[in-house]
Write an enzyme that holds these catalytic residues in place. Structure first.
Site, PDB file in Angstrom:
ATOM      1  N   ASP A   1       0.857  -1.184   0.000  1.00  0.00           N
ATOM      2  CA  ASP A   1       0.000   0.000   0.000  1.00  0.00           C
ATOM      3  C   ASP A   1       0.894   1.235   0.000  1.00  0.00           C
ATOM      4  O   ASP A   1       1.195   1.813   1.034  1.00  0.00           O
ATOM      5  CB  ASP A   1      -0.919  -0.021   1.220  1.00  0.00           C
ATOM      6  CG  ASP A   1      -1.996   1.052   1.150  1.00  0.00           C
ATOM      7  OD1 ASP A   1      -2.052   1.755   0.123  1.00  0.00           O
ATOM      8  OD2 ASP A   1      -2.781   1.162   2.105  1.00  0.00           O
ATOM      9  N   ALA A   2       1.327   1.610  -1.194  1.00  0.00           N
ATOM     10  CA  ALA A   2       2.324   2.661  -1.359  1.00  0.00           C
ATOM     11  C   ALA A   2       1.774   3.919  -2.028  1.00  0.00           C
ATOM     12  O   ALA A   2       2.382   4.981  -1.948  1.00  0.00           O
ATOM     13  CB  ALA A   2       3.499   2.128  -2.176  1.00  0.00           C
ATOM     14  N   LYS A   3       0.648   3.772  -2.715  1.00  0.00           N
ATOM     15  CA  LYS A   3      -0.024   4.893  -3.396  1.00  0.00           C
ATOM     16  C   LYS A   3       0.942   5.706  -4.252  1.00  0.00           C
ATOM     17  O   LYS A   3       0.971   6.932  -4.213  1.00  0.00           O
ATOM     18  CB  LYS A   3      -0.744   5.781  -2.383  1.00  0.00           C
ATOM     19  CG  LYS A   3      -1.822   5.020  -1.588  1.00  0.00           C
ATOM     20  CD  LYS A   3      -2.494   5.899  -0.568  1.00  0.00           C
ATOM     21  CE  LYS A   3      -3.568   5.136   0.187  1.00  0.00           C
ATOM     22  NZ  LYS A   3      -2.994   4.105   1.118  1.00  0.00           N
ATOM     23  N   ARG A   4       1.725   5.011  -5.064  1.00  0.00           N
ATOM     24  CA  ARG A   4       2.666   5.658  -5.957  1.00  0.00           C
ATOM     25  C   ARG A   4       1.956   6.149  -7.221  1.00  0.00           C
ATOM     26  O   ARG A   4       0.774   5.906  -7.422  1.00  0.00           O
ATOM     27  CB  ARG A   4       3.801   4.686  -6.316  1.00  0.00           C
ATOM     28  CG  ARG A   4       4.645   4.209  -5.135  1.00  0.00           C
ATOM     29  CD  ARG A   4       5.310   5.375  -4.416  1.00  0.00           C
ATOM     30  NE  ARG A   4       6.447   4.961  -3.605  1.00  0.00           N
ATOM     31  CZ  ARG A   4       6.443   4.798  -2.291  1.00  0.00           C
ATOM     32  NH1 ARG A   4       5.335   5.025  -1.609  1.00  0.00           N
ATOM     33  NH2 ARG A   4       7.525   4.433  -1.638  1.00  0.00           N
TER      34      ARG A   4
ATOM     35  N   THR B   1      -0.617  -0.334  -4.636  1.00  0.00           N
ATOM     36  CA  THR B   1      -1.629   0.697  -4.844  1.00  0.00           C
ATOM     37  C   THR B   1      -0.995   1.909  -5.526  1.00  0.00           C
ATOM     38  O   THR B   1       0.152   2.264  -5.242  1.00  0.00           O
ATOM     39  CB  THR B   1      -2.279   1.136  -3.527  1.00  0.00           C
ATOM     40  OG1 THR B   1      -1.275   1.639  -2.634  1.00  0.00           O
ATOM     41  CG2 THR B   1      -2.993  -0.036  -2.857  1.00  0.00           C
TER      42      THR B   1
END
Length: 275
Positions: free
Chosen positions: A94-97, A121
């Site tokens: 869950d890194a939202k890059r 993510t």
């Protein structure tokens, strides 16, 4: 991991539970702070206690990056432990890059090749060329932020973007992303606190898996999410973080986590049996 393998695991365990490994050293049991690597020791205990109940684990990378190189090492040890001992379990970074093409390629290599996560993510704001480098990886999954569980989601995501008769931004994200190269590798984040939107979302992406945070601590309702969001292959990964990993704070914290996970898994099994 292929989607077929994920579906098989859901059916085998009668569960579509994802456990978020969001480790805060201020919240874990104090006795673990004496360990050489408290974060990994905590994660290992949670995994050992719950792996038979969950089909996915989701470390939020911010909770590791906050502790510098030691935190990143803990993340690395956690994913290595999962891949070595429970390769059947789906792993989510869950890194939202999400950045320009070359940068996204490096992010994708970091999470898919170096750390060997099954998915990551990503944020869609910069568009196609920021996401397609992730989608290029075979049997890896890119989980696109579509309609999130936070209050600020209403600032942009639900606003009409083409005037009075236009469509909401999150619908535009769903429809446009389906046209991208290797879009079959896409999954989507949809918050459980937005259950009333699931029917519309399913009309746009009927076959995609949805990662659903917000059940439990944030007030999302599992029954409503399943009623409107489940598809023929289940198509849901319901995430619980704090409600499971911080269910207890003493020497038996792992047993408390297992008890909390069992409660959710049994609800899921009942829903699956009733289909």
């Amino acid at each position: 991991m292929t989607t077929k393998h994920l579906i098989a695991e859901i059916n085998r365990k009668k569960s579509f539970l994802c456990i978020g490994l969001d480790v805060d050293l201020q919240k874990i049991p104090k006795h673990l702070l004496a360990e050489e690597d408290p974060i990994f020791s905590f994660n290992k205990a949670i995994i050992d206690a719950t792996h038979h109940l969950a089909v996915a684990y989701k470390p939020n990378t911010a909770f590791y990056e906050a502790y510098g190189i030691k935190g990143w090492k803990s993340l690395e040890k956690t994913i290595e432990y999962l891949n070595a001992n429970h390769p059947e379990i789906f792993t989510i970074a869950d890194a939202k890059r999400g950045d320009i093409g070359n940068t996204s390629s490096m992010y994708a290599k970091a999470f898919f090749e170096d750390l060997a996560f099954d998915s990551v993510t990503v944020a869609p704001y910069m568009g196609k060329d920021s996401i397609e480098p992730f989608l290029a990886f075979e049997d890896k999954h890119t989980i696109l932020l579509a309609l999130t569980s936070n209050e600020g989601a209403f600032d942009f995501q639900t606003k009409n973007i083409d005037g009075i008769d236009g469509q909401e931004l999150y619908k535009k994200v769903l429809k446009t992303s389906a046209t991208w190269k290797n879009s079959k590798n896409l999954m989507y984040v949809v918050g459980a606190t937005k259950a009333e939107y699931f029917a519309d979302i399913r009309s746009i992406v009927p076959d995609s898996f949805l990662l659903v945070p917000g059940v439990g601590a944030q007030g999302g309702n599992l029954q409503d999410v399943c009623k409107y969001g489940m598809n023929a292959n289940v198509g849901l990964l319901i995430n619980s973080s704090r409600g499971i990993i911080y269910a207890g704070n003493d020497l038996q914290f792992d047993n408390a986590a297992a008890t909390a996970a069992i409660e959710l898994q049994q609800q899921m099994e009942s829903i699956l049996n009733a289909r």
